[in-house]
Design an enzyme around this catalytic site. Structure first.
Site, PDB file in Angstrom:
ATOM      1  N   SER A 134       0.820  -1.203   0.000  1.00 41.38           N
ATOM      2  CA  SER A 134       0.000   0.000   0.000  1.00 41.38           C
ATOM      3  C   SER A 134       0.864   1.268   0.000  1.00 41.38           C
ATOM      4  CB  SER A 134      -0.960  -0.052   1.192  1.00 41.38           C
ATOM      5  OG  SER A 134      -1.907   0.975   1.110  1.00 41.38           O
ATOM      6  N   ASP A 162       0.090  -4.325  -3.905  1.00 38.20           N
ATOM      7  CA  ASP A 162      -1.052  -3.427  -4.111  1.00 38.20           C
ATOM      8  C   ASP A 162      -0.716  -1.993  -3.685  1.00 38.20           C
ATOM      9  OD1 ASP A 162      -3.539  -3.453  -5.387  1.00 38.20           O
ATOM     10  OD2 ASP A 162      -4.631  -3.320  -3.509  1.00 38.20           O
ATOM     11  N   HIS A 227      -7.335  -5.655  -0.738  1.00 36.82           N
ATOM     12  CA  HIS A 227      -6.118  -4.840  -0.683  1.00 36.82           C
ATOM     13  C   HIS A 227      -5.030  -5.558   0.121  1.00 36.82           C
ATOM     14  CE1 HIS A 227      -3.705  -1.270  -0.868  1.00 36.82           C
ATOM     15  NE2 HIS A 227      -3.931  -0.856   0.370  1.00 36.82           N
TER      16      HIS A 227
END
EC number: 3.1.1.32
Length: 298
Positions: A134, A162, A227
């Site tokens: 992230s 991600d 995610h």
């Protein structure tokens, strides 16, 4: 003042080795208290793992990833814990903007630690790999830009799990993780809501078309689950060779069983040993360990 301040004291390195899994926290100043840093040289490859917004290094999925790396590869794992600057005490998305602006500073911090490893401990840049989830993926990218400014070689590899999309999707290379940040940049896309959609690496794996991961249930948790599933996929790919095989997107009708080493690429720490680059479609099972290869290894 900011609710999630960045300073060198708010980032800690959690150093995990096969011999010492205590997950003790160190800062740049206290590194020398760790057994590994009392030596003249560090002889094992180093992996920096960096978490995302509102997270921390001690979240279970990161601990699983650390364990897989230690058990499968003879590496030394350094986890950058920037939970304060990543606003883990607050959940308001208002603070996301602050965490975003902190990513560059945390990246610079990792670059500083890297320089120390190279100059004081004889570590080769070819032996340093960064893995970030992230916002942590962009932190890793900023670290990659900074080490080049410090006139060091590029990192051998950055793996973006991600990478965060909001505030980064439309940025140009200088303002996000980019393929020039390391010799090899591998991206795993698992969520369109929280992750970046465009291809930004040497290889971009779109698991289940990069969205709505199977087994992730219903909205709104589906997006959060999708995610963070990128971390789990990478962990399984480290534990099991060729667990997830990517098919070139231009040939997405191709079956995994007909994959060859020339065309397809296995997700994981060995991805860069495959000749093909570009965007890949990765079908996936809905239950752990999620592997799609049915025992096939290419």
């Amino acid at each position: 003042g900011s609710k999630c301040p960045f300073s060198d004291d708010t980032v800690a390195m959690v150093i995990v080795t096969r011999e010492n899994r205590n997950r003790d926290f160190y800062t740049l100043q206290t590194l020398r208290n760790h057994d590994e840093f009392k030596k003249k040289a560090i002889t094992r490859p180093v992996v920096f793992i960096t978490h995302g917004f509102t997270s921390s290094a001690t979240v279970e999925s990161f601990v699983d990833l650390q364990t897989a790396i230690l058990e499968x590869x003879x590496x030394k794992v350094t986890v950058s814990d920037w939970r304060v600057a990543a606003c883990n005490r607050t959940t308001g998305l208002l603070y996301y903007v602050t965490a975003v602006s902190n990513t560059r500073l945390v990246g610079r911090y990792i670059a500083t630690v890297t320089k120390k490893l190279v100059t004081d401990y004889n570590v080769s840049m070819a032996d340093i790999r960064l893995i970030g989830h992230s916002l942590g993926a962009h932190v890793s990218g900023f670290a990659g830009k900074e080490v080049q400014k410090l006139k060091l070689e590029k990192y051998s590899e950055i793996i973006g799990l991600d990478p965060a999309g909001p505030s980064f999707e439309s940025n140009d290379c200088a303002e996000r993780l980019c393929k020039t940040d390391a010799h090899y940049v591998q991206i795993i896309h698992t969520s369109k809501k929280f992750g970046i959609e465009k291809s930004i690496g040497h290889v971009d794996f779109y698991v289940n078309q990069g969205n709505n991961q199977p087994g992730c249930g219903i909205i709104p948790l589906k997006d959060v689950c999708s995610h963070s599933r990128a971390i789990t996929y990478m962990t399984e790919c480290i534990k099991r060779e060729c667990c997830l095989i990517g098919i070139p997107q231009s040939k997405s009708s191709k079956s995994i069983s007909s994959c060859t080493r020339q065309e397809c690429v296995c997700v994981g720490l060995k991805a860069k040993s495959y000749p093909n680059t570009g965007s890949f479609y990765v079908p996936v099972e809905s239950t752990a360990p999620f592997c799609n290869n049915k025992g096939k290894i290419i």
